[in-house]
Design an enzyme around this catalytic site. Structure first.
Site, PDB file in Angstrom:
ATOM      1  N   ASP A 110      -4.498   2.464  10.807  1.00 32.99           N
ATOM      2  CA  ASP A 110      -5.967   2.455  11.007  1.00 32.99           C
ATOM      3  C   ASP A 110      -6.106   1.336  12.620  1.00 32.99           C
ATOM      4  O   ASP A 110      -6.057   2.010  13.765  1.00 32.99           O
ATOM      5  CB  ASP A 110      -6.588   1.135   9.922  1.00 32.99           C
ATOM      6  CG  ASP A 110      -7.947   1.125   9.925  1.00 32.99           C
ATOM      7  OD1 ASP A 110      -8.576   1.197  10.969  1.00 32.99           O
ATOM      8  OD2 ASP A 110      -8.499   0.955   8.890  1.00 32.99           O
ATOM      9  N   ASP A 130       0.722   3.352   4.117  1.00 32.16           N
ATOM     10  CA  ASP A 130      -0.160   4.050   3.601  1.00 32.16           C
ATOM     11  C   ASP A 130      -1.211   4.616   4.568  1.00 32.16           C
ATOM     12  O   ASP A 130      -1.582   5.723   4.520  1.00 32.16           O
ATOM     13  CB  ASP A 130      -1.032   3.269   2.520  1.00 32.16           C
ATOM     14  CG  ASP A 130      -1.522   1.942   3.107  1.00 32.16           C
ATOM     15  OD1 ASP A 130      -0.994   1.556   4.109  1.00 32.16           O
ATOM     16  OD2 ASP A 130      -2.032   1.021   2.190  1.00 32.16           O
ATOM     17  N   GLY A 138       0.734  -1.209   0.009  1.00 30.28           N
ATOM     18  CA  GLY A 138      -0.006  -0.094   0.211  1.00 30.28           C
ATOM     19  C   GLY A 138       0.736   1.305   0.040  1.00 30.28           C
ATOM     20  O   GLY A 138       0.229   2.080  -0.483  1.00 30.28           O
ATOM     21  N   PHE A 197     -13.685   3.755   4.891  1.00 31.43           N
ATOM     22  CA  PHE A 197     -12.876   3.163   3.793  1.00 31.43           C
ATOM     23  C   PHE A 197     -12.343   4.095   2.661  1.00 31.43           C
ATOM     24  O   PHE A 197     -13.164   4.772   2.061  1.00 31.43           O
ATOM     25  CB  PHE A 197     -13.532   1.989   3.674  1.00 31.43           C
ATOM     26  CG  PHE A 197     -12.630   1.008   3.002  1.00 31.43           C
ATOM     27  CD1 PHE A 197     -11.947   0.152   3.932  1.00 31.43           C
ATOM     28  CD2 PHE A 197     -12.231   0.674   1.555  1.00 31.43           C
ATOM     29  CE1 PHE A 197     -11.239  -0.730   3.297  1.00 31.43           C
ATOM     30  CE2 PHE A 197     -11.359  -0.216   1.292  1.00 31.43           C
ATOM     31  CZ  PHE A 197     -10.803  -1.193   2.050  1.00 31.43           C
ATOM     32  N   VAL A 198     -10.980   3.926   2.601  1.00 32.33           N
ATOM     33  CA  VAL A 198     -10.163   4.785   1.523  1.00 32.33           C
ATOM     34  C   VAL A 198      -9.770   4.082   0.558  1.00 32.33           C
ATOM     35  O   VAL A 198      -8.928   2.792   0.936  1.00 32.33           O
ATOM     36  CB  VAL A 198      -9.224   5.868   2.259  1.00 32.33           C
ATOM     37  CG1 VAL A 198      -8.672   6.606   1.331  1.00 32.33           C
ATOM     38  CG2 VAL A 198     -10.111   6.676   3.405  1.00 32.33           C
ATOM     39  N   ARG A 226      -5.390   0.784  -6.693  1.00 37.06           N
ATOM     40  CA  ARG A 226      -4.332   1.371  -6.029  1.00 37.06           C
ATOM     41  C   ARG A 226      -3.656   2.391  -7.022  1.00 37.06           C
ATOM     42  O   ARG A 226      -2.948   3.339  -6.647  1.00 37.06           O
ATOM     43  CB  ARG A 226      -3.294   0.078  -5.768  1.00 37.06           C
ATOM     44  CG  ARG A 226      -3.534  -0.804  -4.885  1.00 37.06           C
ATOM     45  CD  ARG A 226      -2.417  -1.800  -4.529  1.00 37.06           C
ATOM     46  NE  ARG A 226      -2.432  -2.881  -3.780  1.00 37.06           N
ATOM     47  CZ  ARG A 226      -2.526  -3.074  -2.344  1.00 37.06           C
ATOM     48  NH1 ARG A 226      -2.485  -1.855  -1.634  1.00 37.06           N
ATOM     49  NH2 ARG A 226      -3.091  -4.176  -1.977  1.00 37.06           N
ATOM     50  N   ASP A 263      -6.203  -0.186  -1.492  1.00 38.30           N
ATOM     51  CA  ASP A 263      -7.023  -0.908  -2.580  1.00 38.30           C
ATOM     52  C   ASP A 263      -8.300  -1.424  -2.039  1.00 38.30           C
ATOM     53  O   ASP A 263      -8.424  -1.353  -0.756  1.00 38.30           O
ATOM     54  CB  ASP A 263      -6.371  -2.217  -2.710  1.00 38.30           C
ATOM     55  CG  ASP A 263      -6.309  -3.267  -1.839  1.00 38.30           C
ATOM     56  OD1 ASP A 263      -5.757  -2.713  -0.860  1.00 38.30           O
ATOM     57  OD2 ASP A 263      -6.573  -4.445  -1.995  1.00 38.30           O
TER      58      ASP A 263
HETATM   59  P1  XMP Z   1      -3.869  -1.556  10.478  1.00 35.79           P
HETATM   60  O1  XMP Z   1      -5.381  -1.848  10.661  1.00 35.79           O
HETATM   61  O2  XMP Z   1      -3.144  -2.683  10.588  1.00 35.79           O
HETATM   62  O3  XMP Z   1      -3.851  -1.424   8.918  1.00 35.79           O
HETATM   63  O4  XMP Z   1      -3.524  -0.140  11.032  1.00 35.79           O
HETATM   64  C1  XMP Z   1      -2.985  -1.382   8.034  1.00 35.79           C
HETATM   65  C2  XMP Z   1      -3.134  -1.766   6.584  1.00 35.79           C
HETATM   66  O5  XMP Z   1      -4.446  -2.109   6.547  1.00 35.79           O
HETATM   67  C3  XMP Z   1      -4.922  -1.483   5.147  1.00 35.79           C
HETATM   68  N1  XMP Z   1      -5.940  -0.575   5.350  1.00 35.79           N
HETATM   69  C4  XMP Z   1      -6.945  -0.040   4.317  1.00 35.79           C
HETATM   70  N2  XMP Z   1      -6.708  -0.382   3.310  1.00 35.79           N
HETATM   71  N3  XMP Z   1      -8.614   1.211   2.934  1.00 35.79           N
HETATM   72  C5  XMP Z   1      -7.735   0.374   2.313  1.00 35.79           C
HETATM   73  O6  XMP Z   1      -7.809   0.426   1.048  1.00 35.79           O
HETATM   74  C6  XMP Z   1      -8.530   1.601   4.178  1.00 35.79           C
HETATM   75  O7  XMP Z   1      -9.389   2.432   4.691  1.00 35.79           O
HETATM   76  C7  XMP Z   1      -7.675   1.063   5.083  1.00 35.79           C
HETATM   77  N4  XMP Z   1      -7.503   0.704   6.514  1.00 35.79           N
HETATM   78  C8  XMP Z   1      -6.446  -0.191   6.523  1.00 35.79           C
HETATM   79  C9  XMP Z   1      -3.786  -0.847   4.412  1.00 35.79           C
HETATM   80  O8  XMP Z   1      -3.045  -1.601   3.726  1.00 35.79           O
HETATM   81  C10 XMP Z   1      -2.841  -0.606   5.895  1.00 35.79           C
HETATM   82  O9  XMP Z   1      -1.617  -0.882   5.339  1.00 35.79           O
END
Ligand code: XMP
Length: 182
Positions: A107, A104, A48, A157-158, A170, A164
């Site tokens: 979350d 990226d 990402g 959700f982004v 992406r 992606d």
């Molecule tokens: P965490 O939850 O581990 O997330 O902090 C890290 C990875 O989860 C993916 N991620 C997202 N991908 N839209 C996406 O397309 C979102 O809103 C989103 N939130 C988390 C992402 O790969 C990130 O590195």
């Protein structure tokens, strides 16, 4: 840059390519000032952070090293799977280096937390700091915060600019908010 337009991407634009570029200018200046004279290794977490890393690195005029780490936590869905899988067995050589992890989005915090813990336990870096393009405003599943964030956003959700939905979008030049499934 002359780009062919993308046909009907879903959702609404959150940050345009121009807004992202302007924010990266400021962020890169801050990082350049902090890491001047330090043995910097930038460590993007793939997949990402690829566009973010490529655009940010080219704005940092320092003799930095680049290493990559491939990690999966979403497995293409819209919800974190809760497990973080390292796709390679060995860690990059960062002993005695000041490591800047790039991702990226912050979350739940699980991905960056797992990566930072493993680096600290096994790779003997001089320091580990974290820069993310997006920081979701929510309670984290792990005690993890970013030292640098491009943008603070709501818990939505982004997609785009590296992010992606089920493996797609992406390559969108802007960041968009969607409501899965779509
Ligand atoms: P965490 O939850 O581990 O997330 O902090 C890290 C990875 O989860 C993916 N991620 C997202 N991908 N839209 C996406 O397309 C979102 O809103 C989103 N939130 C988390 C992402 O790969 C990130 O590195």
């Amino acid at each position: 840059m002359n780009r062919p337009p993308f046909p009907a991407a879903p959702g609404r634009v959150l940050f345009s390519a121009g807004v992202i570029a302007a924010r990266l200018d400021t962020l890169a200046a801050e990082l350049t000032a902090f890491y001047r004279e330090k043995p910097l290794t930038v460590l993007p977490i793939l997949n990402g952070s690829l566009p973010f890393a490529a655009d940010l690195l080219r704005r940092i005029p320092l003799p930095l090293h680049l290493e990559c780490l491939s990690v999966a936590s979403y497995h293409g869905a819209a919800q974190s799977s809760g497990t973080v899988t390292f796709r390679q067995h060995t860690l990059p050589p960062v002993a005695d280096r000041d490591v800047l992890l790039l991702d990226d989005i912050l979350d739940t915090g699980r991905t960056l937390h797992a990566v930072r813990q493993r680096l600290l336990a096994e790779a003997a870096p001089r320091s580990v700091r974290v820069a993310v393009l997006l920081r979701k405003n929510k309670l984290r599943a792990e005690p993890m915060e970013a030292d640098y964030a491009g943008f603070d956003i709501a818990d939505e959700f982004v997609i785009g600019y590296g992010l992606d939905y089920e493996g797609r979008y992406r390559n969108l030049p802007e960041l968009r908010v969607i409501t899965p499934p779509c």
